[in-house]
Scaffold this active site. Structure first.
Site, PDB file in Angstrom:
ATOM      1  N   LYS A  90      48.789  -8.388  77.184  1.00  0.00           N
ATOM      2  CA  LYS A  90      49.516  -7.421  76.338  1.00  0.00           C
ATOM      3  C   LYS A  90      50.927  -7.109  76.838  1.00  0.00           C
ATOM      4  O   LYS A  90      51.843  -6.950  76.034  1.00  0.00           O
ATOM      5  CB  LYS A  90      48.706  -6.126  76.202  1.00  0.00           C
ATOM      6  CG  LYS A  90      47.446  -6.279  75.360  1.00  0.00           C
ATOM      7  CD  LYS A  90      46.762  -4.929  75.180  1.00  0.00           C
ATOM      8  CE  LYS A  90      45.540  -5.035  74.301  1.00  0.00           C
ATOM      9  NZ  LYS A  90      44.934  -3.712  74.037  1.00  0.00           N
TER      10      LYS A  90
ATOM     11  N   ASP B 220      47.315   0.185  68.454  1.00  0.00           N
ATOM     12  CA  ASP B 220      46.390   1.181  69.005  1.00  0.00           C
ATOM     13  C   ASP B 220      46.782   2.590  68.542  1.00  0.00           C
ATOM     14  O   ASP B 220      45.931   3.464  68.404  1.00  0.00           O
ATOM     15  CB  ASP B 220      46.392   1.132  70.533  1.00  0.00           C
ATOM     16  CG  ASP B 220      45.624  -0.062  71.071  1.00  0.00           C
ATOM     17  OD1 ASP B 220      44.810  -0.637  70.315  1.00  0.00           O
ATOM     18  OD2 ASP B 220      45.841  -0.434  72.246  1.00  0.00           O
TER      19      ASP B 220
END
Length: 279
Positions: free
Chosen positions: A69, A104
């Site tokens: 990520k 997210d």
């Protein structure tokens, strides 16, 4: 004229644990799209080359998961959310540019909106446990919704201080042993740590100190009902679980890649729950 075939994937090392293919291929079937969502395993040293060749590999975009990520952020053109969280989990090709975001944030907010409608109405104080990447997404989302006081508790107070420095005056670092004093005035409690996850230590917290209208969210989804959520539900509190966040965070990527906004349905949730119970 038939629509062109579109493919997206999740890139991880390993990628085998991901439930993203279940989610996206369900939506592909629901919308009658000519497309597919696949898993791709790429070691860290091969990620840059893989991302540079996404188009040649036939992909319109991808998700990235552990451990990629942060690297994906550096290999793409990130938006404000990805920059603030310090990680990218969703990438898409826009002309010759590989763009990225972190879903997210909307996964967290969308799940709360669905599970506890009106949770942010009049909310003044939120308590967030943990100061890792997930906590960054949660804090960013809470500030975006106008929450005035985000109390951030972490066992290492320096990490909480670092997030406060980044996000500003709305974030208040708190020592771990001072959490109990904050609970009576917290309208929202969010666990972003691995405490309570299967195989991890329990989260020791007196949920009884929360107000009767408080909302409890736990980002852990193995087990589906963590001890924290079970205790909160036994008290009659509204809750939002980690699986709901996983499902809601997938919505934006699908829309970017396949051009249709999907819905998180009870049928989809049941599919993923069934797969989780196999593991």
């Amino acid at each position: 004229m038939t629509d062109p075939f579109r493919a997206a994937c999740i890139i991880g090392w390993p990628a085998g644990h991901s439930r993203s293919p279940i989610i996206h291929n369900y939506w592909i079937r629901q919308h009658g799209i000519a497309g597919e969502y696949r898993k791709e395993a790429a070691p860290p040293e091969e990620l840059a080359a893989f991302l540079a060749s996404l188009g040649e590999r036939g992909y319109v975009g991808s998700n990235v998961t552990i451990p990629h990520k942060e690297a994906a952020l550096a290999q793409s053109a990130p938006d404000a959310r990805a920059n603030a969280v310090g990680a990218a989990n969703t990438l898409w090709r826009d002309g010759g540019v590989l763009k990225s975001t972190n879903t997210d944030v909307e996964g967290f907010l969308g799940n709360l909106d669905a599970s506890a409608p009106g949770w942010d109405r009049g909310l003044q104080d939120a308590v967030v446990l943990g100061a890792g990447g997930s906590a960054r997404a949660v804090v960013f989302g809470l500030i975006e919704r106008g929450i005035k006081h985000v109390h951030l508790a972490n066992r290492t107070i320096e990490r909480a201080n670092a997030l406060a420095d980044q996000f500003g005056a709305s974030v208040h670092p708190v020592a771990w042993d001072a959490i109990g004093e904050l609970l009576p005035r917290a309208g929202l409690l969010v666990n972003t740590t691995s405490l309570g996850m299967r195989g991890q230590p329990a989260l020791e917290l007196d949920v009884g100190r929360l107000a009767d209208d408080a909302v409890v969210a736990d980002l852990v989804y193995v087990p589906l009902e963590t001890p924290l959520l079970a205790t909160a539900r036994a008290r009659g509190l509204k809750t939002a679980d980690g699986l709901g966040m996983l499902l809601h965070q997938a919505v934006r990527g699908f829309e970017l890649w396949f051009g249709q906004r999907p819905e998180v349905t009870s049928e989809l949730r049941a599919l993923v729950e069934a797969d989780l119970k196999k593991s």
